[in-house]
Design an enzyme around this catalytic site. Structure first.
Site, PDB file in Angstrom:
ATOM      1  CG  HIS A  99      -0.246  -0.218   2.518  1.00 37.41           C
ATOM      2  ND1 HIS A  99       0.096  -1.477   2.956  1.00 37.41           N
ATOM      3  CD2 HIS A  99       0.207   0.636   3.456  1.00 37.41           C
ATOM      4  CE1 HIS A  99       0.708  -1.387   4.121  1.00 37.41           C
ATOM      5  NE2 HIS A  99       0.807  -0.111   4.451  1.00 37.41           N
ATOM      6  CG  HIS A 101       0.806   5.105   4.389  1.00 33.44           C
ATOM      7  ND1 HIS A 101      -0.045   4.980   5.468  1.00 33.44           N
ATOM      8  CD2 HIS A 101       1.576   3.993   4.388  1.00 33.44           C
ATOM      9  CE1 HIS A 101       0.209   3.829   6.085  1.00 33.44           C
ATOM     10  NE2 HIS A 101       1.192   3.213   5.453  1.00 33.44           N
TER      11      HIS A 101
HETATM   12  P1  5GP Z   1       1.669   0.104   7.442  1.00 32.56           P
HETATM   13  O1  5GP Z   1       2.195   0.372   8.818  1.00 32.56           O
HETATM   14  O2  5GP Z   1       1.548  -1.372   7.155  1.00 32.56           O
HETATM   15  O3  5GP Z   1       2.423   0.845   6.367  1.00 32.56           O
HETATM   16  O4  5GP Z   1       0.227   0.754   7.402  1.00 32.56           O
HETATM   17  C1  5GP Z   1      -0.943   0.030   7.524  1.00 32.56           C
HETATM   18  C2  5GP Z   1      -2.054   1.041   7.704  1.00 32.56           C
HETATM   19  O5  5GP Z   1      -3.295   0.366   7.579  1.00 32.56           O
HETATM   20  C3  5GP Z   1      -2.054   1.718   9.084  1.00 32.56           C
HETATM   21  O6  5GP Z   1      -1.878   3.118   8.927  1.00 32.56           O
HETATM   22  C4  5GP Z   1      -3.423   1.363   9.659  1.00 32.56           C
HETATM   23  O7  5GP Z   1      -4.028   2.425  10.345  1.00 32.56           O
HETATM   24  C5  5GP Z   1      -4.230   0.955   8.438  1.00 32.56           C
HETATM   25  N1  5GP Z   1      -5.232  -0.054   8.710  1.00 32.56           N
HETATM   26  C6  5GP Z   1      -5.051  -1.212   9.392  1.00 32.56           C
HETATM   27  N2  5GP Z   1      -6.197  -1.903   9.431  1.00 32.56           N
HETATM   28  C7  5GP Z   1      -7.119  -1.168   8.761  1.00 32.56           C
HETATM   29  C8  5GP Z   1      -8.499  -1.367   8.470  1.00 32.56           C
HETATM   30  O8  5GP Z   1      -9.117  -2.367   8.835  1.00 32.56           O
HETATM   31  N3  5GP Z   1      -9.115  -0.393   7.767  1.00 32.56           N
HETATM   32  C9  5GP Z   1      -8.459   0.730   7.327  1.00 32.56           C
HETATM   33  N4  5GP Z   1      -9.175   1.615   6.649  1.00 32.56           N
HETATM   34  N5  5GP Z   1      -7.162   0.942   7.585  1.00 32.56           N
HETATM   35  C10 5GP Z   1      -6.501   0.008   8.294  1.00 32.56           C
END
Ligand code: 5GP
Ligand code: ZN
Length: 138
Positions: A99, A101
């Site tokens: 993903h 951001h």
């Molecule tokens: P990472 O730390 O893997 O780059 O970011 C994962 C992101 O996914 C986090 O910012 C977290 O808030 C978001 N996230 C995790 N679970 C969910 C979910 O069930 N729904 C949404 N909309 N975001 C999520």
């Protein structure tokens, strides 16, 4: 991937505040936003990391992220933004479905990367650059 939370969002098994969907990508609001309007862009196919994505999908992702970022700025009133991508636990990845951001930024919003730069020893930087360059051309 049955246990992937983002695949569940794609399938509609878990709700999300969707901002965009096409035949290859989905974009939705992050559930724990760093700022209001923090969006995640994901490919519909499950791939753990950026390095697992085929080139054509990756090539399409950045123009889409740029379009979404423009819309986020227009709606939130932010003038600035970060694109951010995590690959692996040590890089802060919590959801193992690639993903990007999109994070709108405001003056004094407090987000810092708390960088604590390391120093190169004499000759180390040129040696390292050369080694990386060699891998690129091998
Ligand atoms: P990472 O730390 O893997 O780059 O970011 C994962 C992101 O996914 C986090 O910012 C977290 O808030 C978001 N996230 C995790 N679970 C969910 C979910 O069930 N729904 C949404 N909309 N975001 C999520
Ligand atoms: Zn997935």
């Amino acid at each position: 991937m049955d246990d992937c939370i983002f695949c569940k969002i794609i399938k509609g098994d878990i709700p999300a505040d969707v901002v965009y969907r096409d035949e290859r990508f989905l974009a939705f609001l992050d559930i724990r936003p760093i700022n209001r309007g923090h969006v995640l862009v994901i490919p519909l196919v499950h791939a753990e990391r950026l390095t697992d994505l085929p080139d054509d999908l990756l090539a399409a992702e950045l123009p889409l992220a740029r379009r979404i970022a423009s819309a986020v700025l227009e709606v939130t009133g932010a003038t600035d933004f970060n694109l951010f991508n995590t690959n692996g636990v040590e890089a802060g990845q919590e959801v193992f479905h690639h993903h990007i951001h999109i994070i709108p930024r405001h003056a004094g919003d407090g987000l810092t990367f708390n960088l604590n730069p390391v120093s190169y020893n004499e000759g180390e930087a040129s040696e390292l650059a050369g080694r990386i360059g060699n891998v690129m051309t091998s």
